[in-house]
Structure formats: structure tokens, C-alpha cells
Enzyme design. Sequence first.
Site, short mmCIF file in Angstrom:
data_model
loop_
_atom_site.label_atom_id
_atom_site.label_comp_id
_atom_site.label_asym_id
_atom_site.label_seq_id
_atom_site.Cartn_x
_atom_site.Cartn_y
_atom_site.Cartn_z
CD GLU A 16 -2.68 -1.21 2.53
OE1 GLU A 16 -3.67 -0.47 2.66
OE2 GLU A 16 -2.28 -1.97 3.42
CB SER A 150 -5.77 -1.46 0.14
OG SER A 150 -5.53 -0.24 0.78
CE1 TYR A 219 -6.97 4.21 -1.30
CE2 TYR A 219 -6.59 1.91 -1.83
CZ TYR A 219 -6.75 2.91 -0.90
OH TYR A 219 -6.69 2.62 0.45
NE ARG A 258 -12.85 2.34 6.60
CZ ARG A 258 -11.86 1.94 5.78
NH1 ARG A 258 -10.85 2.73 5.50
NH2 ARG A 258 -11.87 0.73 5.28
CG ASP A 260 -14.13 -1.47 6.71
OD1 ASP A 260 -14.43 -0.29 6.97
OD2 ASP A 260 -13.08 -1.80 6.13
CD GLU A 273 -10.55 -5.33 6.62
OE1 GLU A 273 -10.38 -6.51 6.26
OE2 GLU A 273 -9.96 -4.38 6.10
CG ASN A 275 -9.16 -0.63 7.78
OD1 ASN A 275 -8.36 -1.21 7.08
ND2 ASN A 275 -10.47 -0.84 7.67
N GLY A 279 -7.01 5.28 5.48
CA GLY A 279 -6.51 6.21 4.48
C GLY A 279 -6.91 7.65 4.75
#
Length: 317
Positions: A16, A150, A219, A258, A260, A273, A275, A279
Site C-alpha cells: 500500500e 486495501s 483508489y 475505521r 467495516d 475488520e 483499520n 486512508g
Amino acid sequence: MHKQKVLVLMGGFSEEREVSLRSGAAVLNALKNLGYDADALDIKGSSIQTIVDYDPDLVFIALHGKDGEDGTVQGLLELLDIPYTGSGVASSAIGINKVLTKKLLTYEGIPTAPFYILKKNEFNSPLQDIQSLLERIGLPMVIKAATQGSSIGTYIVREEKDVLKAIEAAFVYDPEVLVEKFIDGTEVTSTVIGNESTEVLPLIEITSANEFYDFESKYTPGMCSHIIPARVNQDIQNKIAKLSQRVYKSLNCRGYARVDYIIDKKGNPFVLEINTIPGMTEMSLVPDAARAAGIGFEELVERIVRLGLEIPSRMTK
């Protein structure tokens, strides 16, 4: 008045890297606009001495993936006695590892999809193992490399003939692979900010041009939509907000993270999961959630810096 020195760590060695460079550039620009004495450092090709010589008041970690999001750089900064943004060593190490996260969620009684763990060095009877997976998990299934972000090394498998190929592809990225039941539903993400006291930002619904919210969708402009407010009833939104705080506290996260989810057709949310260093690019979810809460990008960066400078009560003597 002394202007606080903030060093943004970005780039690095993970898959990443490019995303991290974009996150770091956006954060650096915000810090300068906020009046900080700020610089960025790509840790690929840099030495530890560079960080020591810079002597920052705080390091803003904008690294994604291995060596940045997994507790490695956090441990280094603790040895150097330099405050940093985001979660600590243990929280980072658990958060990046999908297998450890699933185990913790299960222990805490937090809803997550049924799963099975495969280890490369024990994957000696593929046909037998695949048969076991089909019996335990069933099709379709999701096969994920344990420590990639990602959606790198993640595959949705719908037919038996494709299972082995997906497992072998995931093993390229990681010696441990998570296999979980595919839940068809609405994908949403929930941002939590804070240390001891936490705030949950507005829920975002994610739609993707691809089969799922993969690296390309995340992205590439125009390949995904962040829908705010999410098209989810308020009761489910409230339930997810409480679950997100439980996940955050279970891992002892700090700063921001974050979580998800997938919401099944019956309205039940399942944690996919967490994070711990989400990002911070112009297309990222956390800045979008902050904007929906009336928090601009610079204010978001300022809040993350302030949280990083706080000493959590559990670390005080």
C-alpha cells in the site's frame, strides 16, 4: 511561541506504499496550513537516525500495511520516547491481523461471519482441506491474506473449482489465510475518534463498480460511491455505532480507526475488520465521514494530532 514539530511518516515497504504517499502528502499539507513546523519522511530508504535527528514533538503515522500499521513503527517510536498518532503496539498488531481480529471479536461476542484459518506450512492435503472448507463455510466464500490492507489478497469464490487457486494466491501475500462465509448485503463503514472518550462519525454506505470494494475500486475515481447518510434505518445505524465503540475499546484503540461491516438482507450487521490507520487521501472514507459531521480535513488532522499528544490514562504510572 514554540511551533510544535510534527514529522509525517509515509511511504514504506508495503503493498500500500502509493496510497500511503498520498495520505502523507494530504496530512502534511494540512499540518502546514495549521501552522505546525511539519515535514514528511518516506521511511523507505531512511534511517532511524533521521527520525532522531529531526527530534519531533509528535510523529503522524500515515503508513499503511506491514511495518507501519502492524505495531512495528509504533514500537520503534516508543523506544525513542516519541509520541505518535493512532493506536499502540498491541492494538496495531491485532488490528492488521484479520485472524487475530476475528478471534478477539468471537471472544467478545461481537457478530462476525463464520470463519476458518489456513496455515501455509500445514496446507499439505489441499483436496481434503478444501472439502473441509466446503462443509464448514460453504460457497460462496471469501478468502483473505491475513495481514494485507486495501483488500489486497482478497478473493470472493463462488465455484469449487476456483477455491484452490484463490488460496494459493492469498498465500503469496501471507503464510496465514482467513476463509470466511460470504455474506450478501450492504457494505458500510464506521469511523471512531477518541482515546478514553470516543465519538462515532456518520455511517457511510459503500457501493463499488467491481464485485466488491477492492483496491481498484477504492483508489480509482468513479469506481466507487460513498453514500452519506447510509441507506440504513436508524435502529441499525445506532446498533452499528455501539458495536464500533465495542470493537474500538476491545482492541484498546487510540486516536482514530475505521470499522467495516456487511449488513445482511435481514438487517444484521457483521464486523468485517478494523483499520487502525485508515486512508487520509482525497478519496478516503474517514475524511468523508468527518465532513458529514461538519469536521473539515484540517480540523480532523488537528484532532488526531491532539489525541496523539495525550497520554492515555492506562499508560500513566
